[in-house]
Motif scaffolding. Structure first.
Motif, PDB file in Angstrom:
ATOM      1  N   LYS A   1     -11.330 -14.722   2.889  1.00  0.00           N
ATOM      2  CA  LYS A   1     -10.519 -14.449   4.241  1.00  0.00           C
ATOM      3  C   LYS A   1      -9.475 -13.081   3.737  1.00  0.00           C
ATOM      4  N   LYS A   2      -9.196 -12.665   4.820  1.00  0.00           N
ATOM      5  CA  LYS A   2      -8.376 -11.403   4.439  1.00  0.00           C
ATOM      6  C   LYS A   2      -6.789 -11.779   4.042  1.00  0.00           C
ATOM      7  N   LEU A   3      -6.430 -12.966   4.091  1.00  0.00           N
ATOM      8  CA  LEU A   3      -5.049 -13.230   3.870  1.00  0.00           C
ATOM      9  C   LEU A   3      -4.781 -13.149   2.557  1.00  0.00           C
ATOM     10  N   SER A   4      -3.714 -12.824   2.494  1.00  0.00           N
ATOM     11  CA  SER A   4      -3.139 -12.444   0.933  1.00  0.00           C
ATOM     12  C   SER A   4      -1.651 -12.962   1.017  1.00  0.00           C
ATOM     13  N   PRO A   5      -0.954 -14.005   0.535  1.00  0.00           N
ATOM     14  CA  PRO A   5       0.418 -14.172   0.963  1.00  0.00           C
ATOM     15  C   PRO A   5       1.240 -13.327   0.283  1.00  0.00           C
ATOM     16  N   ARG A   6       0.826 -12.682  -0.830  1.00  0.00           N
ATOM     17  CA  ARG A   6       1.554 -11.561  -1.567  1.00  0.00           C
ATOM     18  C   ARG A   6       1.673 -10.274  -0.726  1.00  0.00           C
ATOM     19  N   LYS A   7       0.481  -9.945  -0.141  1.00  0.00           N
ATOM     20  CA  LYS A   7       0.424  -8.842   0.917  1.00  0.00           C
ATOM     21  C   LYS A   7       1.539  -9.068   2.059  1.00  0.00           C
ATOM     22  N   ILE A   8       1.439 -10.358   2.620  1.00  0.00           N
ATOM     23  CA  ILE A   8       2.481 -10.797   3.746  1.00  0.00           C
ATOM     24  C   ILE A   8       3.816 -10.264   3.209  1.00  0.00           C
ATOM     25  N   MET A   9       4.235 -10.561   2.036  1.00  0.00           N
ATOM     26  CA  MET A   9       5.639 -10.145   1.672  1.00  0.00           C
ATOM     27  C   MET A   9       5.748  -8.394   1.359  1.00  0.00           C
ATOM     28  N   MET A  10       4.804  -8.064   0.689  1.00  0.00           N
ATOM     29  CA  MET A  10       4.743  -6.661   0.604  1.00  0.00           C
ATOM     30  C   MET A  10       4.676  -5.798   1.674  1.00  0.00           C
ATOM     31  N   ASP A  11       4.272  -6.177   2.625  1.00  0.00           N
ATOM     32  CA  ASP A  11       4.139  -5.584   4.026  1.00  0.00           C
ATOM     33  C   ASP A  11       5.242  -5.612   4.806  1.00  0.00           C
ATOM     34  N   THR A  12       6.196  -6.856   4.643  1.00  0.00           N
ATOM     35  CA  THR A  12       7.326  -7.025   5.222  1.00  0.00           C
ATOM     36  C   THR A  12       8.171  -6.197   4.684  1.00  0.00           C
ATOM     37  N   ARG A  13       8.395  -6.010   3.281  1.00  0.00           N
ATOM     38  CA  ARG A  13       9.306  -5.180   2.778  1.00  0.00           C
ATOM     39  C   ARG A  13       8.905  -3.684   3.199  1.00  0.00           C
ATOM     40  N   ASP A  14       7.710  -3.317   3.270  1.00  0.00           N
ATOM     41  CA  ASP A  14       7.474  -2.211   3.604  1.00  0.00           C
ATOM     42  C   ASP A  14       8.028  -1.618   5.079  1.00  0.00           C
ATOM     43  N   ARG A  15       7.960  -2.554   5.885  1.00  0.00           N
ATOM     44  CA  ARG A  15       8.381  -2.457   7.187  1.00  0.00           C
ATOM     45  C   ARG A  15      10.116  -2.342   7.273  1.00  0.00           C
ATOM     46  N   ILE A  16      10.781  -3.284   6.337  1.00  0.00           N
ATOM     47  CA  ILE A  16      11.993  -3.200   6.340  1.00  0.00           C
ATOM     48  C   ILE A  16      12.618  -1.938   5.805  1.00  0.00           C
ATOM     49  N   GLU A  17      11.684  -1.177   4.840  1.00  0.00           N
ATOM     50  CA  GLU A  17      11.997  -0.086   4.348  1.00  0.00           C
ATOM     51  C   GLU A  17      11.753   1.243   5.246  1.00  0.00           C
ATOM     52  N   GLU A  18      10.797   1.051   6.140  1.00  0.00           N
ATOM     53  CA  GLU A  18      10.409   2.043   7.036  1.00  0.00           C
ATOM     54  C   GLU A  18      11.573   2.103   7.953  1.00  0.00           C
ATOM     55  N   VAL A  19      11.968   0.860   8.821  1.00  0.00           N
ATOM     56  CA  VAL A  19      13.234   0.702   9.554  1.00  0.00           C
ATOM     57  C   VAL A  19      14.267   1.289   8.801  1.00  0.00           C
ATOM     58  N   GLY A  20      14.375   1.106   7.651  1.00  0.00           N
ATOM     59  CA  GLY A  20      15.838   1.621   6.908  1.00  0.00           C
ATOM     60  C   GLY A  20      15.742   3.101   6.849  1.00  0.00           C
ATOM     61  N   ARG A  21      14.601   3.775   6.685  1.00  0.00           N
ATOM     62  CA  ARG A  21      14.633   5.108   6.367  1.00  0.00           C
ATOM     63  C   ARG A  21      14.884   5.705   7.947  1.00  0.00           C
ATOM     64  N   ASN A  22      14.451   4.971   8.996  1.00  0.00           N
ATOM     65  CA  ASN A  22      14.632   5.400  10.312  1.00  0.00           C
ATOM     66  C   ASN A  22      16.262   5.495  10.788  1.00  0.00           C
ATOM     67  N   ILE A  23      16.887   4.328  10.222  1.00  0.00           N
ATOM     68  CA  ILE A  23      18.202   4.254  10.425  1.00  0.00           C
ATOM     69  C   ILE A  23      19.018   5.264   9.681  1.00  0.00           C
ATOM     70  N   ASN A  24      18.722   5.528   8.502  1.00  0.00           N
ATOM     71  CA  ASN A  24      19.259   6.495   7.546  1.00  0.00           C
ATOM     72  C   ASN A  24      19.002   7.918   8.298  1.00  0.00           C
TER      73      ASN A  24
END
Length: 442
Positions: free
Chosen positions: A329-352
């Protein structure tokens, strides 16, 4: 001019630590973007959990060989950098091996000998890890989500640690030879560097030795500052965040489903149509926007879940035991966490960039994590159990499922059919209640 080195050192120290604390402040701000959650109960148990898991590395023993080398790197690197205190004092005040005055000859000799042995063990461990990661073919270390930066990041960390330990032994070895020649005062014991590198440096002149010792000293110091500031961009941020992450870990039994207060209130109103919806909360605003169910973006997740994302080691132990991933299946729990951090960083750069978050038309769900991944999860908790620092990928998956079902009515057909059967037949199966015991007659 005689103090120019001290001035340069002090400036480098202030800039290095200033940038480091700026990064920590930004991480804290980004984590605060999530919803508050109360994880301050059972304090004694939380301290015990943090001591066992983050400090004691208790969950690393499930893979004993990798766990053993990881403990060597962890303990060795942390203890060796205690010497940073000595380097800071020496760099600011122009002293040489300041701790020798504090410890005395015997204790300082034992201290420096211990650091040397640990440095040598760290070198062996990082070489083993580099070979294992790049040439041994461990499946969880060669999955597609690790292509590109995550793979390079892991290798760079190993290279940096190797270089810092070699610089440390080079500094000690050249220092030892200068001590033998009585150019420097005799302080410390250097069993590893004097044996491995001493014969080489014996052929150097005093000037070359002093240059080598100072060069290695500066390289080690600048390298530590670089490593410290590199952590923000690296999965090795867990060196710091593993401690708060394990302290705030979920202590409830694995698999326990948390009920939403808003849903509970709705059910109570359904059971008692005459109830006043604002009786329990008289200060509630009747015109307020109803609470959002589940999560479609990081703002809907809890702060501890965002902390989880920043703390992820990307080791892949969660994905290695995930039955959905194992069966293709396509699911990788590690990727879930990596994608979540990527989105946090994306939002952080937006705020900066904008001073506040400006809607960028993107979400965690769909733009980073696909619905196919979310629905592939069996909620078995294997990923939660496997994580060496108690990260909970399942909680993020559950929140996104809640959003899809309760906000978008976008459950898969199989789930809609099951829920329809429960509504009509009080069971997941498509049988009339009167027929539910017919199997017994067979």
């Amino acid at each position: 001019m005689q103090y120019i080195d001290n001035i340069i050192f002090f400036i480098a120290l202030v800039v290095g630590f200033g940038l480091f604390f700026k990064s920590l402040k930004e991480i804290y701000r980004n984590i605060q973007l999530g919803k508050e959650s109360n994880r301050s109960d059972q304090k004694s148990k939380r301290w015990e959990t943090m001591a066992k898991v983050a400090l004691g590395q208790s969950k690393m023993g499930k893979r004993p060989i990798a766990g053993f080398f990881h403990v060597i790197v962890y303990v060795g690197f942390v203890i060796i950098n205690i010497e940073l205190l000595e380097i800071i004092v020496d760099g600011i005040f122009g002293t040489h091996r300041f701790l020798a005055i504090i410890f005395g000859d015997s204790l300082y000799g034992a201290f420096t000998a211990t650091l040397e042995i640990l440095a040598f063990l760290v070198i062996i461990a990082v070489v083993v890890f580099f070979i294992r990661r790049n040439f041994y073919g461990v499946k969880r270390l060669t999955m597609k989500e690790l292509f590109g930066w995550p793979k390079h990041d892991a290798n760079w960390i190993l290279i940096i640690e190797f270089a810092l330990m070699v610089a440390f032994l080079t500094m000690n070895s050249s220092d030892w030879v200068l001590q033998q020649r009585q150019v420097l005062a005799a302080n410390g014991s250097f069993p590893v560097s004097s044996t491995l590198l001493g014969p080489i440096f014996q052929n150097f002149g005093d000037g070359a030795l002093i240059f080598t010792e100072r060069g290695a000293w500066w390289f080690h110091f600048i390298g530590i500052l670089f490593f410290m500031n590199y952590l923000y961009y690296s999965k090795h941020l867990h060196i710091i965040l593993a401690f708060p992450n394990t302290w705030y870990a979920n202590l409830e039994p694995k698999g326990k489903f948390n009920n939403l207060d808003s849903v509970t209130a709705e059910i109570k109103l359904m059971m008692d149509p005459n109830a006043d919806p604002y009786a329990a909360t008289p200060d509630a605003d009747p015109n307020a926007v109803p609470e959002k169910f589940g999560a479609s973006d990081i703002f809907d997740l809890k702060q501890v879940q965002l902390l989880n994302a920043y703390s992820c080691t990307e080791c892949g132990r969660c994905t290695a035991v995930c039955p959905a991933n194992i069966t293709g299946k396509k699911l990788s729990p590690r990727k879930i966490m990596m994608d979540t951090r990527d989105r946090i960083e994306e939002v952080g750069r937006n705020i900066n960039k904008n001073g506040k978050f400006v809607d960028d038309g993107k979400k965690l769900l769909d733009d980073h994590i696909q619905r196919e991944e979310v629905w592939a999860c069996t909620t078995c908790n294997a990923c939660v159990e496997a994580c060496p620092i108690l990260i909970d990928p399942l909680s993020i998956i559950i929140e996104m499922r809640r959003f899809l079902v309760m906000e978008q009515s976008a459950a898969p057909q199989e789930l809609n059919q099951m829920m329809s059967n429960i509504e009509n037949n009080a069971a997941p199966w498509q049988y009339n209640q009167a027929d539910r015991l017919k199997w017994a007659s067979e």
